[in-house]
Every structure is written in structure tokens, then in C-alpha cells.
Enzyme design. Structure first.
Site, mmCIF file in Angstrom:
data_model
loop_
_atom_site.group_PDB
_atom_site.id
_atom_site.type_symbol
_atom_site.label_atom_id
_atom_site.label_comp_id
_atom_site.label_asym_id
_atom_site.label_seq_id
_atom_site.Cartn_x
_atom_site.Cartn_y
_atom_site.Cartn_z
ATOM 1 N N ARG A 70 37.471 63.273 45.064
ATOM 2 C CA ARG A 70 36.856 63.138 46.513
ATOM 3 C C ARG A 70 36.152 62.147 46.570
ATOM 4 N NH1 ARG A 70 35.574 69.600 46.546
ATOM 5 N NH2 ARG A 70 37.525 70.521 47.519
ATOM 6 N N HIS B 284 41.910 71.003 46.664
ATOM 7 C CA HIS B 284 41.158 72.300 46.605
ATOM 8 C C HIS B 284 41.075 72.736 44.869
ATOM 9 C CE1 HIS B 284 40.096 76.632 46.693
ATOM 10 N NE2 HIS B 284 41.226 76.609 45.827
ATOM 11 N N TYR C 108 40.975 81.795 52.060
ATOM 12 C CA TYR C 108 39.611 81.125 52.625
ATOM 13 C C TYR C 108 38.798 82.369 53.130
ATOM 14 C CZ TYR C 108 40.184 76.063 51.641
ATOM 15 O OH TYR C 108 40.533 74.965 51.051
ATOM 16 N N ASN D 78 39.044 66.717 52.692
ATOM 17 C CA ASN D 78 38.399 66.248 51.366
ATOM 18 C C ASN D 78 39.560 66.334 50.472
ATOM 19 O OD1 ASN D 78 38.635 68.831 51.558
ATOM 20 N ND2 ASN D 78 36.654 69.308 50.731
ATOM 21 N N THR E 127 31.926 69.168 47.225
ATOM 22 C CA THR E 127 32.923 69.673 48.523
ATOM 23 C C THR E 127 32.853 68.483 49.739
ATOM 24 O OG1 THR E 127 32.156 71.991 48.063
ATOM 25 C CG2 THR E 127 32.950 71.278 50.355
ATOM 26 N N GLU F 210 43.984 83.577 43.475
ATOM 27 C CA GLU F 210 44.477 82.168 43.894
ATOM 28 C C GLU F 210 45.914 81.922 43.411
ATOM 29 O OE1 GLU F 210 41.594 79.004 43.982
ATOM 30 O OE2 GLU F 210 40.275 80.086 45.292
ATOM 31 N N PHE G 252 33.216 76.484 60.891
ATOM 32 C CA PHE G 252 34.293 75.363 60.691
ATOM 33 C C PHE G 252 35.629 76.095 60.240
ATOM 34 C CE2 PHE G 252 31.913 75.605 56.730
ATOM 35 C CZ PHE G 252 32.825 75.938 55.686
ATOM 36 N N LYS H 115 45.609 68.799 49.399
ATOM 37 C CA LYS H 115 45.974 69.529 51.032
ATOM 38 C C LYS H 115 46.526 68.413 51.690
ATOM 39 C CE LYS H 115 41.029 71.615 50.525
ATOM 40 N NZ LYS H 115 39.659 71.460 51.389
HETATM 41 P P1 GDP Z 1 35.407 73.757 47.996
HETATM 42 O O1 GDP Z 1 35.490 74.981 47.047
HETATM 43 O O2 GDP Z 1 34.647 72.475 47.356
HETATM 44 O O3 GDP Z 1 36.692 73.419 48.536
HETATM 45 O O4 GDP Z 1 34.278 74.093 49.169
HETATM 46 P P2 GDP Z 1 33.999 75.668 49.902
HETATM 47 O O5 GDP Z 1 35.046 76.698 49.264
HETATM 48 O O6 GDP Z 1 32.811 75.624 50.234
HETATM 49 O O7 GDP Z 1 34.901 75.216 51.332
HETATM 50 C C1 GDP Z 1 36.332 75.368 51.392
HETATM 51 C C2 GDP Z 1 36.739 74.001 52.317
HETATM 52 O O8 GDP Z 1 36.176 74.112 53.719
HETATM 53 C C3 GDP Z 1 36.226 72.644 51.875
HETATM 54 O O9 GDP Z 1 36.956 72.141 50.865
HETATM 55 C C4 GDP Z 1 36.326 71.868 53.115
HETATM 56 O O10 GDP Z 1 37.607 71.221 53.629
HETATM 57 C C5 GDP Z 1 35.934 72.935 54.060
HETATM 58 N N1 GDP Z 1 34.529 73.033 54.611
HETATM 59 C C6 GDP Z 1 33.470 73.428 53.723
HETATM 60 N N2 GDP Z 1 32.461 73.056 54.266
HETATM 61 C C7 GDP Z 1 32.717 72.597 55.513
HETATM 62 C C8 GDP Z 1 31.644 72.129 56.676
HETATM 63 O O11 GDP Z 1 30.621 72.155 56.774
HETATM 64 N N3 GDP Z 1 32.491 71.471 57.715
HETATM 65 C C9 GDP Z 1 33.836 71.396 57.850
HETATM 66 N N4 GDP Z 1 34.290 70.748 58.913
HETATM 67 N N5 GDP Z 1 34.632 71.810 56.700
HETATM 68 C C10 GDP Z 1 34.025 72.606 55.537
HETATM 69 MG MG MG Z 2 35.992 76.843 47.519
#
Ligand code: GDP
Ligand code: MG
Length: 153
Positions: free
Chosen positions: A104, A117, A51, A114, A93, A128, A59, A11
Site C-alpha cells: 500500500r 486485503h 466484511y 488500497n 490500512t 476467510e 463507509f 482488490k
Molecule cells: P484492513 O484489514 O487493513 O483492510 O482494514 P479494515 O478491516 O479496517 O477495513 C477493511 C477495508 O475497508 C480497508 O482495507 C479499506 O478498503 C476500507 N476502509 C477502512 N476504513 C475506511 C475508511 O475510513 N474509509 C473508507 N472509505 N474505507 C475504509
Molecule cells: Mg481487515
């Protein structure tokens, strides 16, 4: 367990913080094969598709702004069980819940910064890769280390 491809992206914070090399190294050193890599500044529509399952989350606008804040290093990594193992290399995450030794867990603190991805299922990996790469950008070749990494094909 089978040979899979997964979509891994560094990212904007990871690119700006000079973490492209260390993150690429972790996948290389584990034994995965790099099948595609490029630095991109994708349009908002691509990120909203990427996304789409999070569109209702509070968020989401901040997530899209974050992903638009600089170049992203988009990659395809290939190997046995690459999707699940890629997620293991990334960590949880929320970086504060990520074990040391994960990307991470070693390089991030805030869930909204973080650094990387990784696809969460084989089906999403295929979607993707098709979203981020054009035909011909994902390269097929024999990994010279193959027989040193796998006992059997
Ligand atoms: P990942 O697959 O581990 O990347 O997680 P997700 O698919 O659930 O979420 C996508 C991305 O959204 C995450 O990598 C974070 O950058 C962001 N994200 C997820 N949950 C949160 C949250 O609670 N707050 C914020 N600010 N960002 C979040
Ligand atoms: Mg994800």
C-alpha cells in the site's frame, strides 16, 4: 511462530491497475508458498460476510460497491507467521500511513482504494479461506525452495 495460511486478495483497483504480478512477486520473493489463486467476481453476499465486522461503519456501502467493481484476485499464501507477515507486506490500512516498501505504501493513496486485503488473525484467515475457496482449491505440495528458505522445518 508457526506455519500458517493467510488469505490475501488483490482488490478490483489492484487488478485493473496491473498490480497482480508485482503483488504476487512480493509474496513469492519473500519466500511464501502459493497455495491457491483465482480471479473471481464474488456475489454481494460473500463480500457482506467477508466484511461483516464493518457492517455498521459509514463507509460500508461504498466498500462493498468498490469490491463489486471488478474482478478480485483471491489467494492463499502459506509459510511461517504468514498472517502477521502478510499484513506487514501489505502496510497500514490507510496507504498514506503505510511505509514505502509496503504494497500500500508503494502503490496506493486513498484508504478506499488500497489495492489489497490480508487476514488480520489466524482465526479470521481460516474463516476467510473457507469463505472464498471450495475444498480442493487450496493445494498442498512441497515447496522446492523450502530448505533454502527455512533453517529448520
Ligand atoms: P484492513 O484489514 O487493513 O483492510 O482494514 P479494515 O478491516 O479496517 O477495513 C477493511 C477495508 O475497508 C480497508 O482495507 C479499506 O478498503 C476500507 N476502509 C477502512 N476504513 C475506511 C475508511 O475510513 N474509509 C473508507 N472509505 N474505507 C475504509
Ligand atoms: Mg481487515
Amino acid at each position: 511462530m508457526s506455519t500458517e495460511q493467510t488469505f490475501i486478495a488483490i482488490k478490483p483497483d489492484g487488478v485493473q491497475r496491473g498490480l497482480v504480478g508485482p503483488i504476487v512477486s512480493r509474496f513469492e520473493q519473500r519466500g511464501f508458498k502459493l497455495a491457491a489463486i483465482k480471479l473471481v467476481t464474488p456475489p454481494r453476499e460473500l463480500l457482506e460476510k467477508h466484511y461483516a465486522d464493518l457492517a455498521e461503519k459509514p463507509f460500508f456501502p461504498g466498500l462493498v460497491t468498490y469490491m463489486l467493481s471488478g474482478p478480485i484476485c483471491a489467494m492463499v499464501w502459506e509459510g511461517r507467521d504468514a498472517v502477521k507477515t502478510g499484513r506487514t507486506l501489505l502496510g497500514a490500512t490507510n496507504p498514506l500511513a503505510s511505509a514505502p516498501g509496503t504494497i500500500r505504501g508503494d502503490y496506493a493513496i486513498d484508504v478506499g482504494r488500497n489495492v489489497c486485503h490480508g487476514s488480520d488473525s489466524v482465526e479470521n484467515a481460516q474463516k476467510e479461506i473457507a469463505l472464498w475457496f471450495k475444498e480442493g482449491e487450496v493445494v498442498s505440495y512441497k515447496h522446492s525452495q523450502f530448505d533454502w528458505i527455512y533453517e529448520k522445518a
